[in-house]
Design a protein around this motif. Sequence first.
Motif, PDB file in Angstrom:
ATOM      1  N   GLU A  78       0.820  -1.209   0.000  1.00  0.00           N
ATOM      2  CA  GLU A  78       0.000   0.000   0.000  1.00  0.00           C
ATOM      3  C   GLU A  78       0.856   1.263   0.000  1.00  0.00           C
ATOM      4  OE1 GLU A  78      -3.458   0.342   2.575  1.00  0.00           O
ATOM      5  OE2 GLU A  78      -3.289  -1.794   3.018  1.00  0.00           O
ATOM      6  N   LEU A  79       1.901   1.280   0.834  1.00  0.00           N
ATOM      7  CA  LEU A  79       2.711   2.488   0.938  1.00  0.00           C
ATOM      8  C   LEU A  79       3.486   2.749  -0.351  1.00  0.00           C
ATOM      9  CD1 LEU A  79       3.177   4.678   3.018  1.00  0.00           C
ATOM     10  CD2 LEU A  79       5.205   3.467   3.787  1.00  0.00           C
ATOM     11  N   SER A  80       3.926   1.692  -1.030  1.00  0.00           N
ATOM     12  CA  SER A  80       4.581   1.877  -2.326  1.00  0.00           C
ATOM     13  C   SER A  80       3.602   2.465  -3.336  1.00  0.00           C
ATOM     14  CB  SER A  80       5.133   0.536  -2.838  1.00  0.00           C
ATOM     15  OG  SER A  80       6.219   0.097  -2.047  1.00  0.00           O
ATOM     16  N   ARG A  81       2.377   2.010  -3.300  1.00  0.00           N
ATOM     17  CA  ARG A  81       1.351   2.544  -4.196  1.00  0.00           C
ATOM     18  C   ARG A  81       1.028   3.997  -3.859  1.00  0.00           C
ATOM     19  NH1 ARG A  81      -3.470  -1.045  -3.312  1.00  0.00           N
ATOM     20  NH2 ARG A  81      -4.398   0.278  -4.953  1.00  0.00           N
ATOM     21  N   VAL A  82       1.045   4.321  -2.562  1.00  0.00           N
ATOM     22  CA  VAL A  82       0.857   5.722  -2.170  1.00  0.00           C
ATOM     23  C   VAL A  82       1.985   6.578  -2.730  1.00  0.00           C
ATOM     24  CG1 VAL A  82       0.881   7.322  -0.205  1.00  0.00           C
ATOM     25  CG2 VAL A  82      -0.472   5.215  -0.085  1.00  0.00           C
ATOM     26  N   GLY A  83       3.210   6.072  -2.647  1.00  0.00           N
ATOM     27  CA  GLY A  83       4.363   6.813  -3.139  1.00  0.00           C
ATOM     28  C   GLY A  83       4.313   7.054  -4.637  1.00  0.00           C
ATOM     29  N   ARG A  84       3.716   6.132  -5.394  1.00  0.00           N
ATOM     30  CA  ARG A  84       3.600   6.295  -6.847  1.00  0.00           C
ATOM     31  C   ARG A  84       2.351   7.069  -7.254  1.00  0.00           C
ATOM     32  NH1 ARG A  84       5.020   0.736  -6.697  1.00  0.00           N
ATOM     33  NH2 ARG A  84       2.852   0.163  -7.178  1.00  0.00           N
ATOM     34  N   GLY A  85       1.550   7.458  -6.275  1.00  0.00           N
ATOM     35  CA  GLY A  85       0.333   8.204  -6.578  1.00  0.00           C
ATOM     36  C   GLY A  85      -0.821   7.336  -7.032  1.00  0.00           C
ATOM     37  N   GLU A  86      -0.704   6.011  -6.856  1.00  0.00           N
ATOM     38  CA  GLU A  86      -1.767   5.104  -7.278  1.00  0.00           C
ATOM     39  C   GLU A  86      -2.842   4.936  -6.214  1.00  0.00           C
ATOM     40  OE1 GLU A  86       1.438   2.344  -9.776  1.00  0.00           O
ATOM     41  OE2 GLU A  86       0.209   1.468  -8.179  1.00  0.00           O
ATOM     42  N   LEU A  87      -2.503   5.277  -4.982  1.00  0.00           N
ATOM     43  CA  LEU A  87      -3.426   5.139  -3.865  1.00  0.00           C
ATOM     44  C   LEU A  87      -3.310   6.370  -2.981  1.00  0.00           C
ATOM     45  CD1 LEU A  87      -5.364   3.300  -2.139  1.00  0.00           C
ATOM     46  CD2 LEU A  87      -3.300   2.479  -0.969  1.00  0.00           C
ATOM     47  N   ALA A  88      -4.437   7.033  -2.741  1.00  0.00           N
ATOM     48  CA  ALA A  88      -4.428   8.187  -1.846  1.00  0.00           C
ATOM     49  C   ALA A  88      -4.242   7.719  -0.409  1.00  0.00           C
ATOM     50  CB  ALA A  88      -5.735   8.965  -1.973  1.00  0.00           C
ATOM     51  N   LEU A  89      -3.477   8.470   0.361  1.00  0.00           N
ATOM     52  CA  LEU A  89      -3.221   8.079   1.743  1.00  0.00           C
ATOM     53  C   LEU A  89      -4.519   7.936   2.526  1.00  0.00           C
ATOM     54  CD1 LEU A  89      -1.107   7.473   3.917  1.00  0.00           C
ATOM     55  CD2 LEU A  89      -1.007   9.923   4.395  1.00  0.00           C
ATOM     56  N   VAL A  90      -5.481   8.792   2.249  1.00  0.00           N
ATOM     57  CA  VAL A  90      -6.757   8.731   2.975  1.00  0.00           C
ATOM     58  C   VAL A  90      -7.535   7.466   2.638  1.00  0.00           C
ATOM     59  CG1 VAL A  90      -6.958  11.222   3.244  1.00  0.00           C
ATOM     60  CG2 VAL A  90      -7.889  10.117   1.194  1.00  0.00           C
ATOM     61  N   ASP A  91      -7.207   6.839   1.514  1.00  0.00           N
ATOM     62  CA  ASP A  91      -7.888   5.603   1.114  1.00  0.00           C
ATOM     63  C   ASP A  91      -7.111   4.348   1.517  1.00  0.00           C
ATOM     64  OD1 ASP A  91      -9.995   7.007  -0.091  1.00  0.00           O
ATOM     65  OD2 ASP A  91      -8.869   7.225  -1.966  1.00  0.00           O
ATOM     66  N   ALA A  92      -5.964   4.525   2.120  1.00  0.00           N
ATOM     67  CA  ALA A  92      -5.170   3.380   2.568  1.00  0.00           C
ATOM     68  C   ALA A  92      -5.814   2.742   3.790  1.00  0.00           C
ATOM     69  CB  ALA A  92      -3.743   3.820   2.887  1.00  0.00           C
ATOM     70  N   SER A  93      -5.336   1.571   4.155  1.00  0.00           N
ATOM     71  CA  SER A  93      -5.893   0.854   5.297  1.00  0.00           C
ATOM     72  C   SER A  93      -5.660   1.609   6.598  1.00  0.00           C
ATOM     73  CB  SER A  93      -5.262  -0.534   5.393  1.00  0.00           C
ATOM     74  OG  SER A  93      -3.885  -0.416   5.698  1.00  0.00           O
ATOM     75  N   ALA A  94      -6.406   1.217   7.619  1.00  0.00           N
ATOM     76  CA  ALA A  94      -6.243   1.844   8.928  1.00  0.00           C
ATOM     77  C   ALA A  94      -4.832   1.616   9.465  1.00  0.00           C
ATOM     78  CB  ALA A  94      -7.279   1.294   9.902  1.00  0.00           C
ATOM     79  N   ASP A  95      -4.228   0.461   9.167  1.00  0.00           N
ATOM     80  CA  ASP A  95      -2.857   0.195   9.610  1.00  0.00           C
ATOM     81  C   ASP A  95      -1.900   1.261   9.098  1.00  0.00           C
ATOM     82  OD1 ASP A  95      -3.355  -2.089  11.081  1.00  0.00           O
ATOM     83  OD2 ASP A  95      -2.922  -3.463   9.425  1.00  0.00           O
ATOM     84  N   VAL A  96      -1.999   1.579   7.809  1.00  0.00           N
ATOM     85  CA  VAL A  96      -1.107   2.569   7.203  1.00  0.00           C
ATOM     86  C   VAL A  96      -1.375   3.952   7.781  1.00  0.00           C
ATOM     87  CG1 VAL A  96      -0.442   3.712   5.061  1.00  0.00           C
ATOM     88  CG2 VAL A  96      -0.849   1.238   5.078  1.00  0.00           C
ATOM     89  N   ILE A 124       6.882   8.913   1.758  1.00  0.00           N
ATOM     90  CA  ILE A 124       6.593   8.579   3.146  1.00  0.00           C
ATOM     91  C   ILE A 124       7.246   7.233   3.442  1.00  0.00           C
ATOM     92  CG2 ILE A 124       4.804   8.005   4.816  1.00  0.00           C
ATOM     93  CD1 ILE A 124       2.897   9.808   3.249  1.00  0.00           C
ATOM     94  N   ASP A 125       8.077   7.188   4.461  1.00  0.00           N
ATOM     95  CA  ASP A 125       8.786   5.967   4.862  1.00  0.00           C
ATOM     96  C   ASP A 125       8.444   5.704   6.320  1.00  0.00           C
ATOM     97  OD1 ASP A 125      10.554   3.985   5.631  1.00  0.00           O
ATOM     98  OD2 ASP A 125      12.216   4.772   4.437  1.00  0.00           O
ATOM     99  N   LEU A 126       7.692   4.633   6.564  1.00  0.00           N
ATOM    100  CA  LEU A 126       7.214   4.344   7.908  1.00  0.00           C
ATOM    101  C   LEU A 126       8.014   3.257   8.616  1.00  0.00           C
ATOM    102  CD1 LEU A 126       3.350   4.464   7.277  1.00  0.00           C
ATOM    103  CD2 LEU A 126       4.830   6.261   8.200  1.00  0.00           C
ATOM    104  N   ASN A 127       9.145   2.854   8.052  1.00  0.00           N
ATOM    105  CA  ASN A 127       9.900   1.761   8.657  1.00  0.00           C
ATOM    106  C   ASN A 127      10.374   2.110  10.064  1.00  0.00           C
ATOM    107  OD1 ASN A 127      10.934  -0.943   8.236  1.00  0.00           O
ATOM    108  ND2 ASN A 127      12.980  -0.027   8.358  1.00  0.00           N
ATOM    109  N   GLY A 128      10.511   3.392  10.357  1.00  0.00           N
ATOM    110  CA  GLY A 128      10.964   3.803  11.680  1.00  0.00           C
ATOM    111  C   GLY A 128       9.995   3.460  12.797  1.00  0.00           C
ATOM    112  N   VAL A 129       8.715   3.244  12.445  1.00  0.00           N
ATOM    113  CA  VAL A 129       7.744   2.808  13.455  1.00  0.00           C
ATOM    114  C   VAL A 129       7.170   1.436  13.139  1.00  0.00           C
ATOM    115  CG1 VAL A 129       7.089   5.125  14.194  1.00  0.00           C
ATOM    116  CG2 VAL A 129       5.843   4.046  12.315  1.00  0.00           C
ATOM    117  N   VAL A 130       7.083   1.078  11.857  1.00  0.00           N
ATOM    118  CA  VAL A 130       6.387  -0.155  11.471  1.00  0.00           C
ATOM    119  C   VAL A 130       7.120  -1.401  11.939  1.00  0.00           C
ATOM    120  CG1 VAL A 130       5.814  -1.583   9.477  1.00  0.00           C
ATOM    121  CG2 VAL A 130       5.070   0.786   9.564  1.00  0.00           C
ATOM    122  N   LYS A 131       8.445  -1.412  11.841  1.00  0.00           N
ATOM    123  CA  LYS A 131       9.185  -2.596  12.285  1.00  0.00           C
ATOM    124  C   LYS A 131       8.923  -2.854  13.762  1.00  0.00           C
ATOM    125  CE  LYS A 131      13.619  -2.306  12.646  1.00  0.00           C
ATOM    126  NZ  LYS A 131      15.069  -2.236  12.401  1.00  0.00           N
ATOM    127  N   ALA A 132       8.955  -1.806  14.560  1.00  0.00           N
ATOM    128  CA  ALA A 132       8.704  -1.965  15.989  1.00  0.00           C
ATOM    129  C   ALA A 132       7.257  -2.376  16.248  1.00  0.00           C
ATOM    130  CB  ALA A 132       9.021  -0.663  16.723  1.00  0.00           C
TER     131      ALA A 132
END
Length: 248
Positions: free
Chosen positions: A42-60, A87-95
């Motif tokens: 999902e986040l890769s798709r957000v980065g390419r503009g294929e998915l709006a952040l507001v339409d991403a899953s609750a997890d994202v 947007i790079d969420l690895n700083g919180v997602v891994k934890a």
Amino acid sequence: MGTVVSVRTGSSGAHADAAAAAAAAVFARWEARCSLFDAGSELSRVGRGELALVDASADVRDAYALALRWRDATDGAFTPHRGDGLIDLNGVVKALAVEEAGEALDHAGFAGWSIGAGGDVLVSTTSPGPDGPGRPVGIVDPTDRSTLLARIDLEPPHRRAVATSGSVERGDHIWTMPGAGPSPFLQVSVAAADLVTADVLATAIVAGGRASLDDLADRHDVDVLAVARDGALLATPGWPRRATPAGA
């Protein structure tokens, strides 16, 4: 997430397989949501503009909101925004993934376990180990990866997580504050009650340098061990408590 995950439960056979499967399921879900190593996430798709952040899953969306709160709490030393705008969420997602995998092990009835993922370690224990009440975690020497620099005993619930960030294994991948130049630290380890706090603050101290070390260690209930580029060690007063250099 570009790293290796290890699960230890002290069990074997079917029990060990069940633990590995429970952790793998959690990481697979987070990979599908937020991994920039997976072009289909999902986040890769957000980065390419294929998915709006507001339409991403609750997890994202929730992970992004958490990262923004930590950005504010660290005065920008920690940020989910890369220099190229992604947007790079690895700083919180891994934890988050490690914490959730630990919850899965708890629910599966494992009394004592540890999970390690790319410098992050989370432990749970219900009985004293051979070296004391906590579980010892070794901190690798950034100038010699074959040796341990120090160790710290994690004692749940006061200290059950340690995270290490730095440039030795993956190069200078942590974005420092604008105009600050390279980080003065080769490596920073933070021990805390939860892994998200430990991981975020380790990254923030690498990014923010000595000023962030002094500020964040003062404002948060954590222990910190920082290795400067010249080899000098900086530690908060709590770190030496039951922490001994390798071979001592």
